[in-house]
Every structure is written in structure tokens, then in C-alpha cells.
Enzyme design. Structure first.
Site, PDB file in Angstrom:
ATOM      1  N   GLN A 119      71.339  74.354 -10.513  1.00  0.00           N
ATOM      2  CA  GLN A 119      70.075  74.280 -11.241  1.00  0.00           C
ATOM      3  C   GLN A 119      69.627  72.831 -11.319  1.00  0.00           C
ATOM      4  O   GLN A 119      69.967  72.102 -12.243  1.00  0.00           O
ATOM      5  CB  GLN A 119      70.207  74.878 -12.646  1.00  0.00           C
ATOM      6  CG  GLN A 119      68.867  74.967 -13.336  1.00  0.00           C
ATOM      7  CD  GLN A 119      68.914  75.746 -14.628  1.00  0.00           C
ATOM      8  OE1 GLN A 119      69.871  76.415 -14.957  1.00  0.00           O
ATOM      9  NE2 GLN A 119      67.842  75.654 -15.378  1.00  0.00           N
ATOM     10  N   PHE A 120      68.841  72.415 -10.326  1.00  0.00           N
ATOM     11  CA  PHE A 120      68.392  71.027 -10.260  1.00  0.00           C
ATOM     12  C   PHE A 120      67.554  70.630 -11.475  1.00  0.00           C
ATOM     13  O   PHE A 120      67.473  69.461 -11.824  1.00  0.00           O
ATOM     14  CB  PHE A 120      67.622  70.756  -8.964  1.00  0.00           C
ATOM     15  CG  PHE A 120      66.232  71.338  -8.926  1.00  0.00           C
ATOM     16  CD1 PHE A 120      65.143  70.572  -9.303  1.00  0.00           C
ATOM     17  CD2 PHE A 120      66.008  72.642  -8.511  1.00  0.00           C
ATOM     18  CE1 PHE A 120      63.863  71.090  -9.273  1.00  0.00           C
ATOM     19  CE2 PHE A 120      64.743  73.176  -8.469  1.00  0.00           C
ATOM     20  CZ  PHE A 120      63.657  72.403  -8.855  1.00  0.00           C
ATOM     21  N   THR A 121      66.961  71.601 -12.164  1.00  0.00           N
ATOM     22  CA  THR A 121      66.098  71.281 -13.302  1.00  0.00           C
ATOM     23  C   THR A 121      66.872  70.698 -14.485  1.00  0.00           C
ATOM     24  O   THR A 121      66.257  70.201 -15.431  1.00  0.00           O
ATOM     25  CB  THR A 121      65.291  72.511 -13.758  1.00  0.00           C
ATOM     26  OG1 THR A 121      66.196  73.550 -14.125  1.00  0.00           O
ATOM     27  CG2 THR A 121      64.352  72.988 -12.658  1.00  0.00           C
TER      28      THR A 121
END
Length: 150
Positions: A78-80
Site C-alpha cells: 500500500q504505497f499510500t
């Protein structure tokens, strides 16, 4: 490397309407990778995550780890988690690592975590549009950053 750990009764990840992975009691770990992350960060987070005493013992006290209870782990990229909201209302993801660095770090975290718990971990699919379902138990949610080891 940042992880958001959730103690779950169950969790699953689907891609295109098909379930890719599902677990019962254990941990859902969302992971974000930045350029400065190394395999040392992945190894440290694997040990920390697998050893967190966040499951109840026989007295109802959070005193057991996912290893102690024989639970499962689902790790989802989850790059966010590296979003910056400092300026304006549109998050910036400039701190999130590009695929060529993030994928090996994600895979290292999965590998080290499997070693820690003595069984395979389940995963999402790096870079895919995933739908994650979970029943958070407690709720218990813990955020850890390998660059800020508190």
C-alpha cells in the site's frame, strides 16, 4: 518502510472480483516502501510484527503474539502509507518507492515474516487494484515505521 498492522478475525484480498488470499485469525499487514528502505528494515519489521504481543492470553490480557497463537499473516502492499498531506488537499506520494525498489523490499518483508512465523504468509499482488476486506478484532491497529523505531 511503514506497516499498518491490524489484528483480525479474518481478512481477504480480491483482484478483479476473485479472492487471491484469505486468512482467519491473525494479522493483516499493509506495507509502504520508500527509497531509503533496505532489507535490514524488512527484517526488523518482520521480527517486530511477528513478535507483537497483541493477542489475548487465557486471562484476556494482550500477551501473545501471532506466532504464539499459530495465526496467519496477510501482507498487502500500500504505497499510500507514504502519502504527504502537508500541502493542499491532494496527497503527494513522492516518498513512495518506485516498483524497481519497492517490489524487492516487499518480497523481502514477506520472506522474513514467513521465516519468523514458520509458515508461508499470504499476499496481495503488488501494484494491482485490490479490494481488502477485514474484520478488525478489538479493534487493534498498530502503525510502525522502521525509520522511527519506537
Amino acid at each position: 518502510m511503514r506497516v499498518l498492522i491490524q489484528r483480525v478475525k479474518e481478512a481477504s484480498v480480491s483482484i478483479g472480483g476473485e479472492i487471491k488470499s484469505a486468512i482467519d485469525t491473525g494479522l493483516l499487514i499493509l506495507v509502504g516502501v520508500e527509497d531509503a528502505d533496505t532489507k535490514e528494515d524488512a527484517e526488523w519489521l518482520a521480527k517486530k510484527s511477528a513478535s507483537l504481543r497483541i493477542f489475548d492470553d487465557e486471562n484476556g490480557v494482550m500477551n501473545r503474539s501471532v506466532k504464539d497463537i499459530g495465526g496467519s499473516i496477510l501482507i498487502v502492499s500500500q504505497f499510500t502509507l507514504h502519502a504527504s498531506t502537508k500541502k493542499g488537499n491532494r496527497p503527494s506520494y513522492i516518498k513512495a518507492a518506485k516498483h524497481e525498489h519497492a517490489i524487492p523490499m516487499y518480497e523481502a518483508l514477506c520472506h522474513y515474516t514467513a521465516q519468523e512465523i514458520g509458515k508461508p504468509v499470504l499476499t496481495g499482488e503488488f501494484g494491482a487494484n485490490m479490494q481488502v476486506k477485514l474484520i478488525n478484532d478489538g479493534p487493534v491497529t498498530i502503525w510502525i515505521d522502521s525509520k522511527n523505531r519506537e
